[in-house]
Design a protein around this motif. Structure first.
Motif, short mmCIF file in Angstrom:
data_model
loop_
_atom_site.label_atom_id
_atom_site.label_comp_id
_atom_site.label_asym_id
_atom_site.label_seq_id
_atom_site.Cartn_x
_atom_site.Cartn_y
_atom_site.Cartn_z
N UNK A 152 9.90 -9.12 11.54
CA UNK A 152 8.67 -8.95 10.80
C UNK A 152 7.87 -7.56 10.72
N UNK A 153 8.01 -6.94 9.18
CA UNK A 153 7.38 -5.72 9.48
C UNK A 153 6.13 -5.56 8.25
N UNK A 154 5.11 -4.95 8.51
CA UNK A 154 3.86 -4.96 7.66
C UNK A 154 3.63 -3.51 7.32
N UNK A 155 3.74 -3.10 6.11
CA UNK A 155 3.18 -1.68 5.66
C UNK A 155 1.82 -1.86 4.86
N UNK A 156 1.01 -1.27 5.69
CA UNK A 156 -0.44 -1.28 5.26
C UNK A 156 -0.80 0.39 4.56
N UNK A 157 -1.18 0.30 3.52
CA UNK A 157 -1.83 1.46 2.73
C UNK A 157 -3.26 1.61 3.25
N UNK A 158 -3.52 2.42 4.28
CA UNK A 158 -4.93 2.75 4.51
C UNK A 158 -5.52 4.16 4.01
N UNK A 159 -4.71 4.58 3.07
CA UNK A 159 -5.16 5.71 2.29
C UNK A 159 -6.07 5.29 1.10
N UNK A 160 -7.60 5.18 1.42
CA UNK A 160 -8.19 4.56 0.60
C UNK A 160 -8.75 5.65 -0.58
N UNK A 161 -8.24 6.88 -0.51
CA UNK A 161 -8.72 8.01 -1.46
C UNK A 161 -7.84 8.13 -2.33
N UNK A 162 -6.57 8.23 -1.95
CA UNK A 162 -5.60 8.33 -3.31
C UNK A 162 -4.29 7.38 -2.70
N UNK A 163 -4.21 6.28 -3.02
CA UNK A 163 -3.40 5.05 -2.57
C UNK A 163 -2.09 5.55 -3.21
N UNK A 164 -0.93 5.34 -2.57
CA UNK A 164 0.33 5.44 -3.13
C UNK A 164 1.25 4.51 -3.15
N UNK A 165 1.23 3.52 -1.99
CA UNK A 165 2.33 2.52 -1.70
C UNK A 165 2.54 1.68 -2.80
N UNK A 166 1.35 1.20 -3.63
CA UNK A 166 1.44 0.33 -4.85
C UNK A 166 2.40 0.97 -6.02
N UNK A 167 2.66 2.31 -6.04
CA UNK A 167 3.27 2.99 -7.02
C UNK A 167 4.70 2.84 -6.33
N UNK A 168 4.94 2.85 -5.12
CA UNK A 168 6.26 2.73 -4.57
C UNK A 168 7.12 1.48 -4.54
N UNK A 169 6.00 0.57 -4.84
CA UNK A 169 6.50 -0.96 -4.63
C UNK A 169 6.38 -1.68 -6.01
N UNK A 170 5.63 -0.98 -6.90
CA UNK A 170 5.19 -1.54 -8.26
C UNK A 170 4.32 -2.79 -8.11
N UNK A 171 3.42 -2.67 -7.22
CA UNK A 171 2.37 -3.84 -6.74
C UNK A 171 1.09 -3.44 -7.35
N UNK A 172 0.54 -4.87 -7.52
CA UNK A 172 -0.77 -4.99 -8.20
C UNK A 172 -1.99 -4.38 -6.98
N UNK A 173 -2.70 -3.47 -7.35
CA UNK A 173 -3.54 -2.80 -6.50
C UNK A 173 -5.18 -2.99 -6.62
N UNK A 174 -5.16 -4.18 -7.24
CA UNK A 174 -6.71 -4.49 -7.54
C UNK A 174 -7.34 -5.01 -6.47
N UNK A 175 -6.96 -5.84 -5.52
CA UNK A 175 -7.21 -6.22 -4.46
C UNK A 175 -6.36 -5.82 -3.18
N UNK A 176 -7.02 -5.23 -1.99
CA UNK A 176 -6.23 -4.80 -1.11
C UNK A 176 -7.08 -4.80 0.34
N UNK A 177 -6.73 -3.56 1.16
CA UNK A 177 -7.50 -3.40 2.26
C UNK A 177 -8.73 -3.15 2.27
N UNK A 178 -9.24 -2.47 1.31
CA UNK A 178 -10.66 -1.83 1.10
C UNK A 178 -11.50 -3.03 0.83
#
Length: 292
Positions: A152-178
């Motif tokens: 079990x692996x969790x990838x967290x995008x904690x770059x709240x300035x210029x997020x990039x992980x949602x681009x690498x996975x085609x994910x919705x970025x409306x709701x997230x860590x922030x």
């Protein structure tokens, strides 16, 4: 007509807990699980020997809040069911695991496993001094590689300035860590198609005060919960020469993988980052010289 005595009326009002099959069905309805979702859950059950609930949670299709609601007799349908995301073609480890680049990532994974703590989650903050060092892609490639072990692996995008992980996975970025940090609630993790052991937490919509959010003890509490549920946790961060956000994350996570880029990274910002990590009481477990 016989009127039941008060104890009998009280007993009639109490609903017994559902049988496991009923519970699974109620959770599937609440989560809006499709037939494809159910097939994925069944696959994870077979691969990892899990029950329906744990498998569905591992895929991110249901959350603890869903289980609590169903057990309390309030199985209200969720307004926004979780949707799985898919690795982009740029992520070689996911698209072509036999490629030489993917083999290099596996070699790095092996080195990090040797340095991983025994008996607890392997938490890694991926940090670089400057932008353009390939930090976000490396974090994603590593997360994919760890997940390919069936752990079990969790990838967290904690770059709240210029997020990039949602681009690498085609994910919705409306709701997230922030949003999770700002509202003090558990975030929704997104499952990844083809990688049943991987979950993604995007950065979310742009925050007004990123450093303050990442410095909040709520992040530490979230990490404690993630460490109970995941074997590997990879956190992406913004460059330290521009922002102190990564140092705040490292303070809670404790272990750092440093990234620099061949023929591009400058020594002065790197030295400064290492010194500041010492003040954050974080341990550098490895360094990567990127060439992509």
């Amino acid at each position: 007509m016989n009127t039941p005595s008060p104890p009998a009326r009280e007993a009639a009002a109490e609903k017994p807990p559902p049988e496991p099959s009923d519970l699974s069905a109620a959770l599937a309805r609440r989560g809006g699980l499709s037939k494809d979702d159910l097939r994925r859950v069944a696959l994870v059950q077979d691969q990892l020997g899990l029950g329906f609930i744990e498998a569905a949670m591992r895929l991110g299709l249901i959350a603890q809040a869903d289980l609590d609601a169903v057990l309390s007799g309030n199985p209200v349908e969720r307004a926004q069911p979780t949707h799985a995301v898919r690795p982009a073609t740029a992520l070689t480890s996911a698209q072509d695991p036999f490629d030489s680049f993917a083999e290099n990532i596996r070699a790095l994974r092996t080195e990090l496993l040797v340095r991983a703590p025994t008996g607890e989650a392997n938490v890694l903050v991926v940090m670089s001094a400057a932008s353009g060092d390939g930090r976000s892609r490396l974090a994603a490639e590593l997360a994919v590689s760890f997940a390919q072990l069936g752990q079990s692996t969790l990838l967290v995008d904690s770059d709240l300035r210029k997020a990039g992980q949602h681009h690498l996975f085609g994910a919705n970025n409306h709701e997230g860590l922030a949003q999770a940090l700002a509202q003090g609630r558990a975030p929704t993790l997104q499952p990844v198609i083809g990688l049943p052991s991987l979950s993604l937490l995007t950065a979310g919509s742009k925050a007004a005060t990123p450093l303050e959010l990442l410095s909040d003890p709520i992040l530490g509490e979230l990490l404690l919960g993630w460490k109970r549920r995941h074997r590997h946790i990879i956190l992406d961060t913004p460059p330290t020469s521009l922002y102190s956000d990564g140092l705040a994350v490292a303070t809670y996570a404790g272990r750092v993988l440093v990234v620099s880029r061949k023929h591009q990274s400058r020594m002065a910002p790197m030295r400064d980052m290492i010194q500041r990590l010492g003040s954050a009481r974080a341990t550098v477990v490895g360094a990567v010289l990127n060439n992509f």
